[in-house]
Design a protein around this motif. Structure first.
Motif, PDB file in Angstrom:
ATOM      1  N   TYR A  16      -3.801   7.293   9.277  1.00  0.00           N
ATOM      2  CA  TYR A  16      -3.246   6.040   8.762  1.00  0.00           C
ATOM      3  C   TYR A  16      -3.801   4.826   9.500  1.00  0.00           C
ATOM      4  O   TYR A  16      -4.254   3.854   8.875  1.00  0.00           O
ATOM      5  CB  TYR A  16      -1.713   6.060   8.869  1.00  0.00           C
ATOM      6  CG  TYR A  16      -1.118   4.694   8.654  1.00  0.00           C
ATOM      7  CD1 TYR A  16      -1.015   4.148   7.378  1.00  0.00           C
ATOM      8  CD2 TYR A  16      -0.698   3.913   9.737  1.00  0.00           C
ATOM      9  CE1 TYR A  16      -0.507   2.868   7.182  1.00  0.00           C
ATOM     10  CE2 TYR A  16      -0.194   2.643   9.551  1.00  0.00           C
ATOM     11  CZ  TYR A  16      -0.102   2.124   8.273  1.00  0.00           C
ATOM     12  OH  TYR A  16       0.394   0.851   8.083  1.00  0.00           O
ATOM     13  N   SER A  33       2.093   5.180  -0.866  1.00  0.00           N
ATOM     14  CA  SER A  33       1.513   6.513  -1.036  1.00  0.00           C
ATOM     15  C   SER A  33       2.107   7.139  -2.296  1.00  0.00           C
ATOM     16  O   SER A  33       3.335   7.141  -2.453  1.00  0.00           O
ATOM     17  CB  SER A  33       1.831   7.396   0.178  1.00  0.00           C
ATOM     18  OG  SER A  33       1.246   6.860   1.350  1.00  0.00           O
ATOM     19  N   GLU A  90      -2.566   4.494  -1.075  1.00  0.00           N
ATOM     20  CA  GLU A  90      -2.934   5.313   0.086  1.00  0.00           C
ATOM     21  C   GLU A  90      -2.704   6.782  -0.268  1.00  0.00           C
ATOM     22  O   GLU A  90      -1.631   7.342  -0.028  1.00  0.00           O
ATOM     23  CB  GLU A  90      -2.133   4.873   1.308  1.00  0.00           C
ATOM     24  CG  GLU A  90      -2.432   3.415   1.686  1.00  0.00           C
ATOM     25  CD  GLU A  90      -1.866   2.993   3.024  1.00  0.00           C
ATOM     26  OE1 GLU A  90      -0.953   3.689   3.536  1.00  0.00           O
ATOM     27  OE2 GLU A  90      -2.323   1.961   3.557  1.00  0.00           O
ATOM     28  N   ASP A  91      -3.740   7.389  -0.856  1.00  0.00           N
ATOM     29  CA  ASP A  91      -3.611   8.730  -1.434  1.00  0.00           C
ATOM     30  C   ASP A  91      -4.467   9.778  -0.738  1.00  0.00           C
ATOM     31  O   ASP A  91      -4.930  10.738  -1.378  1.00  0.00           O
ATOM     32  CB  ASP A  91      -3.963   8.678  -2.927  1.00  0.00           C
ATOM     33  CG  ASP A  91      -5.398   8.217  -3.170  1.00  0.00           C
ATOM     34  OD1 ASP A  91      -6.029   7.693  -2.214  1.00  0.00           O
ATOM     35  OD2 ASP A  91      -5.902   8.381  -4.289  1.00  0.00           O
ATOM     36  N   THR A  92      -4.679   9.625   0.574  1.00  0.00           N
ATOM     37  CA  THR A  92      -5.513  10.604   1.271  1.00  0.00           C
ATOM     38  C   THR A  92      -4.788  11.919   1.521  1.00  0.00           C
ATOM     39  O   THR A  92      -5.421  12.921   1.861  1.00  0.00           O
ATOM     40  CB  THR A  92      -6.014  10.044   2.615  1.00  0.00           C
ATOM     41  OG1 THR A  92      -4.894   9.597   3.384  1.00  0.00           O
ATOM     42  CG2 THR A  92      -6.970   8.889   2.379  1.00  0.00           C
ATOM     43  N   ASP A 127      -9.384  -0.783   5.770  1.00  0.00           N
ATOM     44  CA  ASP A 127      -9.031  -1.345   4.460  1.00  0.00           C
ATOM     45  C   ASP A 127      -8.601  -2.804   4.569  1.00  0.00           C
ATOM     46  O   ASP A 127      -9.057  -3.661   3.804  1.00  0.00           O
ATOM     47  CB  ASP A 127      -7.909  -0.530   3.817  1.00  0.00           C
ATOM     48  CG  ASP A 127      -8.363   0.845   3.377  1.00  0.00           C
ATOM     49  OD1 ASP A 127      -9.591   1.058   3.276  1.00  0.00           O
ATOM     50  OD2 ASP A 127      -7.496   1.701   3.136  1.00  0.00           O
ATOM     51  N   ARG A 151      -8.198   2.691  -4.139  1.00  0.00           N
ATOM     52  CA  ARG A 151      -7.569   3.966  -3.773  1.00  0.00           C
ATOM     53  C   ARG A 151      -8.290   4.491  -2.543  1.00  0.00           C
ATOM     54  O   ARG A 151      -9.522   4.579  -2.519  1.00  0.00           O
ATOM     55  CB  ARG A 151      -7.672   5.000  -4.906  1.00  0.00           C
ATOM     56  CG  ARG A 151      -6.842   4.697  -6.128  1.00  0.00           C
ATOM     57  CD  ARG A 151      -6.917   5.856  -7.139  1.00  0.00           C
ATOM     58  NE  ARG A 151      -6.239   5.507  -8.370  1.00  0.00           N
ATOM     59  CZ  ARG A 151      -6.830   4.905  -9.406  1.00  0.00           C
ATOM     60  NH1 ARG A 151      -8.128   4.598  -9.333  1.00  0.00           N
ATOM     61  NH2 ARG A 151      -6.148   4.613 -10.491  1.00  0.00           N
ATOM     62  N   GLN A 152      -7.533   4.897  -1.529  1.00  0.00           N
ATOM     63  CA  GLN A 152      -8.178   5.369  -0.300  1.00  0.00           C
ATOM     64  C   GLN A 152      -9.042   6.596  -0.543  1.00  0.00           C
ATOM     65  O   GLN A 152     -10.065   6.780   0.113  1.00  0.00           O
ATOM     66  CB  GLN A 152      -7.118   5.662   0.765  1.00  0.00           C
ATOM     67  CG  GLN A 152      -6.523   4.406   1.394  1.00  0.00           C
ATOM     68  CD  GLN A 152      -5.638   4.700   2.582  1.00  0.00           C
ATOM     69  OE1 GLN A 152      -5.123   5.803   2.726  1.00  0.00           O
ATOM     70  NE2 GLN A 152      -5.435   3.707   3.428  1.00  0.00           N
ATOM     71  N   ALA A 181      -7.626   4.132   8.669  1.00  0.00           N
ATOM     72  CA  ALA A 181      -7.839   3.714   7.283  1.00  0.00           C
ATOM     73  C   ALA A 181      -7.226   2.341   7.020  1.00  0.00           C
ATOM     74  O   ALA A 181      -7.821   1.500   6.332  1.00  0.00           O
ATOM     75  CB  ALA A 181      -7.258   4.754   6.330  1.00  0.00           C
ATOM     76  N   ALA A 182      -6.033   2.105   7.561  1.00  0.00           N
ATOM     77  CA  ALA A 182      -5.351   0.827   7.321  1.00  0.00           C
ATOM     78  C   ALA A 182      -6.160  -0.335   7.885  1.00  0.00           C
ATOM     79  O   ALA A 182      -6.295  -1.389   7.233  1.00  0.00           O
ATOM     80  CB  ALA A 182      -3.953   0.851   7.930  1.00  0.00           C
ATOM     81  N   ALA A 212       0.825  -1.208   0.000  1.00  0.00           N
ATOM     82  CA  ALA A 212       0.000   0.000   0.000  1.00  0.00           C
ATOM     83  C   ALA A 212       0.863   1.263   0.000  1.00  0.00           C
ATOM     84  O   ALA A 212       1.005   1.937   1.020  1.00  0.00           O
ATOM     85  CB  ALA A 212      -0.932  -0.014   1.209  1.00  0.00           C
ATOM     86  N   ARG A 235      -2.794  -1.514  -3.159  1.00  0.00           N
ATOM     87  CA  ARG A 235      -3.710  -0.477  -2.684  1.00  0.00           C
ATOM     88  C   ARG A 235      -2.966   0.855  -2.655  1.00  0.00           C
ATOM     89  O   ARG A 235      -1.803   0.903  -2.235  1.00  0.00           O
ATOM     90  CB  ARG A 235      -4.206  -0.838  -1.279  1.00  0.00           C
ATOM     91  CG  ARG A 235      -5.242   0.118  -0.740  1.00  0.00           C
ATOM     92  CD  ARG A 235      -5.834  -0.408   0.553  1.00  0.00           C
ATOM     93  NE  ARG A 235      -4.964  -0.275   1.712  1.00  0.00           N
ATOM     94  CZ  ARG A 235      -4.776  -1.225   2.622  1.00  0.00           C
ATOM     95  NH1 ARG A 235      -5.378  -2.401   2.504  1.00  0.00           N
ATOM     96  NH2 ARG A 235      -3.982  -1.025   3.656  1.00  0.00           N
TER      97      ARG A 235
END
Length: 478
Positions: free
Chosen positions: A195, A12, A44-46, A202, A84-85, A198-199, A10, A42
């Motif tokens: 993080y 970024s 992680e683009d927040t 997900d 995608r987050q 969300a992790a 995952a 995955r």
């Protein structure tokens, strides 16, 4: 029946892949392939300010180049998407609601200034900063009033006191005191998940069976265990792999040289060599062998053989290993791989057969493909090869000059310069000058290649040809 092994990588999309993250991706991929499971990509683009589509594209391109094919991901989809987050925000809101309804999460109205003051006060007392629970003590009416008035707020998870334990596949049994970190943020004031929150959401909703990641995430695991339990999710197995250090045993960074996969790719390291080398950072084959095919690594990999000690990135060893893989390439493959590096260096290759002949001679001296242009340049340039200070010191000596004059005189007796003719000339020069061994051969090598060391000199001379050898040696006469 055991459940399917599912692991994820995952990254970024905030830049090129760091080599430490690449090692994590490799180990996840290897484990998935060994267990006939699924390797999930995955994004992680927040972090909207730092994330970019260009970085995501570059990450996917580099992973494909490395050969790490994923089974589910943002480009190919899958049963547990989106991948995608930034496209999963509603999913996080739903799980935050669950926690809030259970009383496990509460709104925090403290401003950043308030929180910084609390942190400063704790540090001044010699204490570890942690949230003091100010907003936890608010009554329901006070919270409702602040929420309805639109007061900016984050959401925190209420941490109950107690010890948290888990059995790590690499580090063994680990335990933390939950009281050490206090109530932590789940969703920031801007509405984006942290993080840890969300992790967990997900990994749980994507059915991850194992979480394989760097040991800098060990401190995140207790918080995540609390979230798994509070949300009623099954906890995956964790494997925290040792961090990669530079030769000075500090965290690997740009001051140690290349640190991104793209940099190694652009220098001409081979994907198979990088997978081999990075797999062996903290893990080893029972055989003790170091040059291992991807297939063998997949077959032999075992967390039980992974060291708990931090790994040191040894560029000398990587160069050696990459050189081993280069020497095993089919010659036509090496020609294809070398061509773009030669083009970038301004070396125009028209005769591929000649290039193959040159590379067959030079390949034992190549550690990564970007070195090829300097090694083959004398064969393509009409001007004498560049001479550094060390080379100048060789060819300016009286003995070297005697060798050059004698060589040119004997060369005139031949119409064509083959390897055998070259050896005959060198014997004649030795007899005429009384100079032998390295004192005889090194000056000729320097004149023809600009280098003190290199491949078999008679073959070098044969490929250069009579005219070029005569011109290069004449250029160093004083």
């Amino acid at each position: 029946m055991e459940s399917e092994v599912r692991v994820r990588f995952a990254p970024s999309p905030t830049g090129h892949l760091h080599i430490g993250n690449v090692r994590t991706a490799i180990l996840n991929w290897i484990f998935a392939r060994q267990q006939q499971g699924k390797f999930v990509l995955r994004i992680e683009d927040t972090d909207a300010e730092r994330s970019s589509a260009a970085s995501e594209h570059a990450i996917l391109d580099d992973l494909r180049w490395l050969g790490l094919a994923w089974d589910e991901g943002p480009d190919i989809g899958g049963p547990y998407g989106p991948y995608r987050q930034s496209q999963r925000l509603e999913i996080y809101r739903q799980h935050l609601k669950v926690l809030a309804e259970k009383g496990a999460a509460y709104p925090c109205f403290c401003s950043e200034a308030d929180l910084q003051q609390k942190r400063d006060e704790a540090v001044s007392k010699g204490e570890t900063p942690k949230y003091d629970g100010t907003c936890l003590r608010f009554g329901q009416e006070e919270r409702r009033r602040l929420l309805e008035s639109g007061t900016p707020h984050a959401w925190r998870f209420h941490v109950a006191a107690g010890e948290l334990k888990w059995l790590d596949l690499v580090k063994g049994e680990l335990s933390f005191d939950a009281a050490a970190f206090g109530d932590f943020v789940l969703v920031r004031r801007d509405g984006l998940p942290t993080y840890n929150f969300a992790a967990v959401v997900d990994d749980a909703t994507m059915k991850m069976s194992h979480v394989i990641r760097g040991d800098d995430h060990v401190s995140n695991t207790p918080k995540q265990l609390l979230l798994y339990r509070a949300l009623g999710f099954e906890t995956p197995q964790f494997a925290h792999i040792p961090m990669i250090l530079g030769p000075d045993r500090t965290r690997l960074s740009k001051r140690h040289g290349a640190t991104s996969l793209r940099e190694f790719r652009e220098k001409g390291y081979l994907p198979e060599a990088l997978i081999n080398f990075l797999s062996l950072l903290s893990w080893s084959s029972q055989s003790g062998e170091e040059v291992l095919s991807v297939e063998r690594i997949i077959e032999e990999f075992d967390f039980a053989r992974m060291s708990r000690s931090q790994a040191v990135f040894d560029i000398v060893k990587l160069n050696w290993m990459n050189g081993q893989y280069i020497r095993e390439l089919k010659l036509e493959t090496l020609v294809d791989l070398a061509r773009p590096f030669l083009k970038d260096a301004g070396i125009d290759v028209e005769d591929e057969a000649a290039l193959a002949d040159i590379l067959s001679l030079m390949r034992n001296y190549v550690e990564y493909l970007a070195q090829i242009s300097d090694l083959v340049r004398p064969f393509y340039e009409t001007d004498p090869p560049h001479k550094d200070g060390e080379a100048i010191a060789v060819y300016s000596k009286d003995g070297a000059q005697k060798i050059y004059w004698a060589f040119l005189r004997h060369l005139k007796n031949y119409d064509h310069l083959s390897a055998e003719v070259f050896r005959t000339i060198m014997k004649a020069v030795q007899k005429e000058t009384g100079i032998m061994g390295k004192e005889l051969w090194v000056p000729i090598r320097v004149a023809l290649t600009g280098k003190l060391h290199g491949p078999e000199l008679p073959r070098v001379a044969e490929i250069l040809g009579k005219a070029k050898c005569e011109r290069f040696i004449s250029a160093v006469l004083t």
